[in-house]
Design a protein around this motif. Structure first.
Motif, PDB file in Angstrom:
ATOM      1  N   ALA A 118       0.818  -1.215   0.006  1.00 27.71           N
ATOM      2  CA  ALA A 118       0.039   0.020   0.248  1.00 27.71           C
ATOM      3  C   ALA A 118       0.860   1.343  -0.109  1.00 27.71           C
ATOM      4  N   LYS A 119       0.603   2.291  -0.854  1.00 30.27           N
ATOM      5  CA  LYS A 119       1.326   3.523  -1.053  1.00 30.27           C
ATOM      6  C   LYS A 119       0.693   4.548  -0.160  1.00 30.27           C
ATOM      7  N   LEU A 120       1.160   5.372   0.502  1.00 25.30           N
ATOM      8  CA  LEU A 120       0.665   6.478   1.261  1.00 25.30           C
ATOM      9  C   LEU A 120       1.400   7.718   0.784  1.00 25.30           C
ATOM     10  N   ASN A 121       0.522   8.707   0.590  1.00 23.03           N
ATOM     11  CA  ASN A 121       1.065  10.001   0.245  1.00 23.03           C
ATOM     12  C   ASN A 121       1.099  10.787   1.613  1.00 23.03           C
ATOM     13  N   LEU A 122       2.333  11.028   2.199  1.00 19.91           N
ATOM     14  CA  LEU A 122       2.410  11.594   3.555  1.00 19.91           C
ATOM     15  C   LEU A 122       2.254  13.116   3.309  1.00 19.91           C
ATOM     16  N   GLY A 127      -0.431   8.785  20.766  1.00 19.29           N
ATOM     17  CA  GLY A 127       0.924   8.561  20.300  1.00 19.29           C
ATOM     18  C   GLY A 127       0.411   9.032  18.679  1.00 19.29           C
ATOM     19  N   ALA A 128      -0.616   9.266  18.307  1.00 22.03           N
ATOM     20  CA  ALA A 128      -0.571   9.613  17.022  1.00 22.03           C
ATOM     21  C   ALA A 128       0.120  11.074  16.515  1.00 22.03           C
ATOM     22  N   ARG A 129       0.976  10.897  15.783  1.00 18.42           N
ATOM     23  CA  ARG A 129       1.827  12.278  15.326  1.00 18.42           C
ATOM     24  C   ARG A 129       1.234  13.021  14.138  1.00 18.42           C
ATOM     25  N   LEU A 130       0.953  12.382  13.126  1.00 22.05           N
ATOM     26  CA  LEU A 130       0.605  12.700  11.855  1.00 22.05           C
ATOM     27  C   LEU A 130      -0.647  12.120  11.427  1.00 22.05           C
ATOM     28  N   VAL A 131      -2.040  12.710  11.304  1.00 19.22           N
ATOM     29  CA  VAL A 131      -3.055  12.400  10.718  1.00 19.22           C
ATOM     30  C   VAL A 131      -3.654  13.005   9.506  1.00 19.22           C
ATOM     31  N   ARG A 132      -3.824  12.041   8.594  1.00 16.62           N
ATOM     32  CA  ARG A 132      -4.142  12.867   7.146  1.00 16.62           C
ATOM     33  C   ARG A 132      -4.767  11.684   6.330  1.00 16.62           C
ATOM     34  N   LEU A 133      -5.351  12.076   5.204  1.00 14.95           N
ATOM     35  CA  LEU A 133      -5.804  11.590   4.258  1.00 14.95           C
ATOM     36  C   LEU A 133      -4.640  11.229   3.066  1.00 14.95           C
ATOM     37  N   SER A 134      -4.700   9.835   2.671  1.00 21.94           N
ATOM     38  CA  SER A 134      -3.654   9.198   1.807  1.00 21.94           C
ATOM     39  C   SER A 134      -4.248   9.571   0.235  1.00 21.94           C
ATOM     40  N   GLY A 135      -3.528  10.297  -0.401  1.00 19.23           N
ATOM     41  CA  GLY A 135      -3.985  10.471  -2.070  1.00 19.23           C
ATOM     42  C   GLY A 135      -5.369  11.305  -2.049  1.00 19.23           C
ATOM     43  N   CYS A 166      -7.584   6.974   5.449  1.00 15.44           N
ATOM     44  CA  CYS A 166      -6.862   7.890   6.045  1.00 15.44           C
ATOM     45  C   CYS A 166      -5.886   7.090   7.076  1.00 15.44           C
ATOM     46  N   PHE A 167      -4.803   7.893   7.532  1.00 15.98           N
ATOM     47  CA  PHE A 167      -3.789   7.276   8.142  1.00 15.98           C
ATOM     48  C   PHE A 167      -3.338   8.104   9.323  1.00 15.98           C
ATOM     49  N   ALA A 168      -2.674   7.427  10.371  1.00 15.87           N
ATOM     50  CA  ALA A 168      -1.989   7.968  11.597  1.00 15.87           C
ATOM     51  C   ALA A 168      -0.732   7.374  11.592  1.00 15.87           C
ATOM     52  N   VAL A 169       0.250   8.146  11.797  1.00  9.41           N
ATOM     53  CA  VAL A 169       1.799   7.825  12.016  1.00  9.41           C
ATOM     54  C   VAL A 169       2.091   7.801  13.228  1.00  9.41           C
ATOM     55  N   PHE A 170       2.878   6.750  13.970  1.00  7.43           N
ATOM     56  CA  PHE A 170       3.192   6.438  15.346  1.00  7.43           C
ATOM     57  C   PHE A 170       4.756   6.333  15.224  1.00  7.43           C
ATOM     58  N   ALA A 171       5.329   6.640  16.654  1.00  6.53           N
ATOM     59  CA  ALA A 171       6.807   6.511  16.566  1.00  6.53           C
ATOM     60  C   ALA A 171       7.306   5.202  16.457  1.00  6.53           C
ATOM     61  N   THR A 172       6.358   3.993  16.753  1.00  2.42           N
ATOM     62  CA  THR A 172       6.763   2.801  16.712  1.00  2.42           C
ATOM     63  C   THR A 172       5.837   1.976  16.324  1.00  2.42           C
ATOM     64  N   PRO A 173       6.054   0.804  15.694  1.00  2.00           N
ATOM     65  CA  PRO A 173       5.180  -0.348  15.142  1.00  2.00           C
ATOM     66  C   PRO A 173       4.108  -0.746  16.198  1.00  2.00           C
ATOM     67  N   ARG A 174       4.723  -0.768  17.426  1.00  2.65           N
ATOM     68  CA  ARG A 174       4.050  -1.401  18.708  1.00  2.65           C
ATOM     69  C   ARG A 174       2.983  -0.544  19.009  1.00  2.65           C
ATOM     70  N   GLU A 175       3.191   0.646  19.064  1.00  2.00           N
ATOM     71  CA  GLU A 175       2.150   1.835  19.431  1.00  2.00           C
ATOM     72  C   GLU A 175       0.972   1.770  18.141  1.00  2.00           C
ATOM     73  N   ALA A 176       1.416   1.685  17.118  1.00  6.72           N
ATOM     74  CA  ALA A 176       0.457   1.566  15.989  1.00  6.72           C
ATOM     75  C   ALA A 176      -0.717   0.378  16.055  1.00  6.72           C
ATOM     76  N   LEU A 177       0.162  -0.728  16.310  1.00  9.70           N
ATOM     77  CA  LEU A 177      -0.628  -2.101  16.321  1.00  9.70           C
ATOM     78  C   LEU A 177      -1.897  -1.930  17.659  1.00  9.70           C
ATOM     79  N   ARG A 178      -1.260  -1.174  18.793  1.00 11.14           N
ATOM     80  CA  ARG A 178      -2.138  -1.059  20.165  1.00 11.14           C
ATOM     81  C   ARG A 178      -3.163  -0.249  19.879  1.00 11.14           C
TER      82      ARG A 178
END
Length: 312
Positions: free
Chosen positions: A9-13, A262-270, A275-287
């Motif tokens: 999956a491609k994300l436009n940050l 822990g969400a640091r960047l929330v945005r629509l992709s493309g 939509c997506f949220a970026v986290f400092a670690t994959p563990r935070e994202a999974l939780r």
């Protein structure tokens, strides 16, 4: 024997629309990364003549002798031309001895979702043609075909962090992308890219595409998560307001992502509707993804590593 690859999956940050070009396309500048979620593409090295078959959901004509089986949660949403098959036909036209063809697709990504799904599928098909072509079809051949197939296919072929410009076909590598996590959420709405660009109503481009990219230094985040967040936060996705007018449901998705710890960047992709949220670690994202799925069980939600999922 079958060859397999993942269409990530491609994300436009970030996604800056610099203007509408004279050829009808839009001039873009976008920081792209790839998430650890994607479709699975299979190729069979040797195809013998036989009946034409398209499994559920794949509406494109299939060349004689090619069997394409489509399955997965979003197989039924596929319609129209299949870019995987176009990639195979373009490869055969360029290198006639090239005989492998796509035989299977597990469609795990939503359709018309701002994730470059069709382009990623075609890019995975090209990579598999290189792997299964016994030297007849090279990486250079794949690179030449990719931008002809579609604006996003070139960057999806690499599936690594990049800055894309032009209509998306010009790809510059990004260095030092940090290891981090991401949550993807889609409310089940399809948004056609053409409709979103139409609703944007961008002004004509007031400079040449070449002049816009002159002197731009290559991006290097030095492995710093904070540097990535600072860069992306200072920019936007110019398509987001238009997409939200066409699909008001996106407002609820973005609001829900913004509340995740822990969400640091929330945005629509493309062009959306993912939509997506970026986290400092994959563990935070999974939780966070687990908690969000409990609150919104009808949404498509997944978590993954953001950056270059093709390497550990």
């Amino acid at each position: 024997m079958r060859f397999r690859d993942i269409a990530w999956a491609k994300l436009n940050l970030t996604l800056e629309v610099l203007g509408r070009r004279g050829d009808g396309f839009h001039e873009l500048r976008s920081l792209v990364a790839f998430a650890g979620a994607g479709d699975t593409v299979e190729f069979t090295p040797h195809i013998s003549p036989g009946p034409r078959l398209v499994a559920q959901g794949a509406g494109a004509p299939v060349p004689p002798g090619v069997t394409l089986e489509v399955e997965g949660p979003f197989a039924g949403a596929l319609a129209g031309a299949n870019l995987m098959l176009e990639a195979a036909e373009a490869a055969r036209a360029r290198v006639p001895p090239c005989r492998p063809a796509p035989s299977g697709l597990v469609k795990a990504l939503p359709v018309a979702a701002g994730l470059g799904g069709g382009s990623a599928d075609a890019a995975a098909a090209l990579r598999l043609l290189v792997a299964a072509g016994e030297g007849a079809f090279s990486a250079e051949d794949a690179g030449a075909i990719a931008p002809v197939l579609g604006s996003d296919v070139a960057v999806c072929l690499r599936s690594s962090p990049a800055m894309i410009t032009g209509r998306g076909e010009k790809v510059a590598a990004v260095s030092g992308f940090p290891h981090c996590g991401v949550v993807l959420a889609n409310p089940g709405v399809e948004l056609a890219t053409s409709a979103v660009y139409g609703a944007l109503g961008a002004a004509p481009l007031d400079a040449s595409p070449e002049a816009l990219s002159e002197g731009a230094p290559p991006l290097d985040f030095g492995g710093s998560f904070e540097a990535l967040i600072a860069y992306a936060s200072a920019r936007v996705n110019d398509l987001e307001p238009a997409a939200r007018r066409l699909a008001p449901e996106l407002g609820a998705v973005i609001s829900a992502l913004e509340t995740l710890s822990g969400a640091r960047l929330v945005r629509l992709s493309g062009s959306g509707a993912t939509c997506f949220a970026v986290f400092a670690t994959p563990r935070e994202a999974l939780r966070a993804a687990i908690l969000l799925a409990e609150k919104a069980p009808d949404w498509w939600i997944t978590a993954g590593i953001l950056g270059n999922p093709r390497t550990p």
